[in-house]
Design an enzyme around this catalytic site. Structure first.
Site, mmCIF file in Angstrom:
data_model
loop_
_atom_site.group_PDB
_atom_site.id
_atom_site.type_symbol
_atom_site.label_atom_id
_atom_site.label_comp_id
_atom_site.label_asym_id
_atom_site.label_seq_id
_atom_site.Cartn_x
_atom_site.Cartn_y
_atom_site.Cartn_z
ATOM 1 N N THR A 156 42.045 58.917 117.026
ATOM 2 C CA THR A 156 43.439 58.750 116.611
ATOM 3 C C THR A 156 43.463 57.926 115.326
ATOM 4 O O THR A 156 43.419 58.488 114.241
ATOM 5 C CB THR A 156 44.289 58.105 117.727
ATOM 6 O OG1 THR A 156 43.621 56.944 118.233
ATOM 7 C CG2 THR A 156 44.510 59.082 118.877
ATOM 8 N N LYS A 182 35.937 57.003 121.107
ATOM 9 C CA LYS A 182 37.005 56.754 120.151
ATOM 10 C C LYS A 182 37.651 55.429 120.508
ATOM 11 O O LYS A 182 37.722 55.029 121.682
ATOM 12 C CB LYS A 182 38.036 57.881 120.135
ATOM 13 C CG LYS A 182 38.870 58.062 121.387
ATOM 14 C CD LYS A 182 40.055 57.131 121.567
ATOM 15 C CE LYS A 182 41.002 57.201 120.396
ATOM 16 N NZ LYS A 182 42.189 56.271 120.672
ATOM 17 N N THR A 193 39.009 49.572 126.445
ATOM 18 C CA THR A 193 40.225 50.153 125.901
ATOM 19 C C THR A 193 39.840 51.204 124.887
ATOM 20 O O THR A 193 39.858 50.976 123.695
ATOM 21 C CB THR A 193 41.111 49.079 125.275
ATOM 22 O OG1 THR A 193 41.179 47.994 126.193
ATOM 23 C CG2 THR A 193 42.487 49.581 125.002
ATOM 24 N N GLU A 280 41.358 48.028 113.921
ATOM 25 C CA GLU A 280 42.391 48.321 112.928
ATOM 26 C C GLU A 280 42.543 47.171 111.931
ATOM 27 O O GLU A 280 42.849 46.047 112.291
ATOM 28 C CB GLU A 280 43.708 48.609 113.647
ATOM 29 C CG GLU A 280 43.659 49.939 114.390
ATOM 30 C CD GLU A 280 44.850 50.201 115.276
ATOM 31 O OE1 GLU A 280 45.034 51.365 115.653
ATOM 32 O OE2 GLU A 280 45.583 49.242 115.609
ATOM 33 N N ASN A 403 49.920 49.620 112.557
ATOM 34 C CA ASN A 403 50.716 49.690 113.777
ATOM 35 C C ASN A 403 52.218 49.707 113.542
ATOM 36 O O ASN A 403 52.986 50.159 114.402
ATOM 37 C CB ASN A 403 50.313 48.546 114.710
ATOM 38 C CG ASN A 403 48.983 48.821 115.358
ATOM 39 O OD1 ASN A 403 48.885 49.648 116.243
ATOM 40 N ND2 ASN A 403 47.942 48.161 114.877
ATOM 41 N N SER A 408 54.650 57.454 113.213
ATOM 42 C CA SER A 408 54.908 58.386 112.103
ATOM 43 C C SER A 408 53.603 58.868 111.498
ATOM 44 O O SER A 408 53.615 59.832 110.746
ATOM 45 C CB SER A 408 55.768 57.713 111.038
ATOM 46 O OG SER A 408 55.140 56.552 110.541
#
Length: 408
Positions: A156, A182, A193, A280, A403, A408
């Site tokens: 993702t 992933k 997670t 991230e 985030n 979107s």
């Protein structure tokens, strides 16, 4: 949003094919993106399976079903959807999973319970049944693909494909392990997670596979964190086809069992650390070693308290050796500690010993260490023999950018 490749990214490894495993990918278009988002793996008859799942009280339908399926220890197929977590979707989400399992089971001539389904992406949107049906149909008829293709398809917000491999000698027979994973955000322990899949040609009893996977999870996936948030969909599954032809492993008493367990742990550690390296917005990979704790579990909890501290993570992002923030995070962990025995170091250099700043402490070499990408923090609680190592990354504005625009 186009995501830049993480500066901590590692190359995708060269991974051997696993006998009894065939991978395929397809496009179900669960999001408005022009890429494959459905991975299908089919397994030879007799494949054993084990799994660990999120401990979230609000899991996805896929997780709820998977928890029951692994108890039977058999698998013939795996379907992984990216772009839609199918979590918090009620009966409609469960019906979508059941439809997928039945569709694949008819193709594989097996029971739906032998078809494992995972989903990842946006929470709260039911998986569209029409897209699921068409996507599965496309996957069933697709050409075989590579490990890297499969790893990219389940992603993702990942910025690079993640894989790991290892081998072991079992009773004179070489067995192989190949795995993909992933994960980038919503990363915290309470299992793991992420979505991770491990494939081996070893012949192994499913109960023993479950035992060693659970132990490997405890020391790897449950020792990483990016942002302290546990997902609804966390799943790690291990599939063993038996194609290597070794004498089946049933316990640690069997020849090669220790070697196989070590190889499985190695693969899990590689996967877990690769997820942290793709955290991230991350710019630094942080290893936190805790010793002298009341117990190993206490050490792990203290390490995670430090690893989850936004103050500590932002200090590392800013290359600030602020060991006071480590003291704070140790103190709030809720574990036994003694302020006057606590010692803290960075990069192998002690900044504080036995509750006090080190006399003539020179911060310059520590500052140089913090300028690098791989950071180590050492913590000695000073009260016992417990130890643990956890892994995290720094916290930068990039995390907010990703985030804030996730849906979107």
């Amino acid at each position: 949003m186009e995501l830049a490749r993480s500066p901590l990214a590692t190359p995708f490894p060269k991974m051997p094919e696993i006998g009894g495993v065939t991978l395929r990918i397809a496009r179900a278009r669960y999001k408005e993106w022009d890429r494959a988002d459905l991975t299908f793996a089919e397994f030879a008859e007799g494949t054993a399976v084990a799994g660990v799942f999120t401990q979230s009280a609000c899991p996805s339908n896929e997780v709820e079903m998977g928890r029951e399926q692994v108890k039977h220890g058999k698998a013939r197929a795996l379907i992984v959807n990216a772009g839609n977590a199918n979590a918090f979707t009620g009966y409609r989400g469960r019906e979508a999973v059941e439809q997928i399992a039945e569709q694949v089971a008819a193709h594989r001539d097996c029971a739906p319970a032998e078809v494992f389904v995972s989903s990842t992406g946006v929470i709260g949107v039911p998986l569209p049944k029409d897209k699921a049906r068409d996507g599965v149909d496309a996957a069933l008829n697709a050409e075989p693909c590579s490990w890297e293709d499969a790893a990219n398809t389940i992603a993702t917000t990942d910025t690079f494909a993640k894989g790991a491999t290892a081998s072991a000698m079992v009773g004179g027979t070489r067995v192989e392990i190949s795995a993909i994973i992933k994960g980038s955000g919503m990363i915290a322990p309470d299992m793991a997670t992420m979505l991770g899949y491990i494939f081996t040609d070893a012949a192994i009893d499913p109960a023993f596979l479950q035992e060693i996977l659970s132990e490997a999870n405890r020391r790897t996936f449950s020792c990483i964190t990016v942002d302290s948030d546990t997902s609804t969909s966390d799943t790690v599954l291990a599939f063993a086809t038996g194609a290597a032809g070794n004498v089946p492993i049933r316990s640690y008493d069997d020849d090669g069992a220790d070697a196989f367990a070590a190889a499985l742990h190695d693969v899990c550690l590689q996967l877990a650390q690769s997820v942290v390296r793709d955290g991230e917005g991350a710019s630094k990979f942080i290893e936190i070693s805790v010793s002298g704790a009341d117990s190993d579990e206490s050490a792990r909890k203290i390490g995670l308290s430090v690893a989850n501290s936004p103050l500590l993570k932002t200090a590392i992002a800013g290359q600030d050796a602020n060991w006071g923030r480590v003291v704070m995070a140790v103190g709030k962990a809720g574990e036994p500690a003694d302020r006057d025995r606590l010692s803290i170091g960075f990069g192998g250099i002690w900044a504080a010993k036995n509750g006090q700043p080190v006399p003539d402490y020179d911060e310059e070499p520590v500052a140089r260490h913090l300028q690098g990408q791989d950071i180590t923090i050492e913590i000695d609680i000073g009260i016992g023999g417990g130890s643990a190592t956890v892994w995290t990354c720094d916290l930068t504005h990039g995390y907010i950018d990703i985030n804030a625009d996730y849906r979107s």
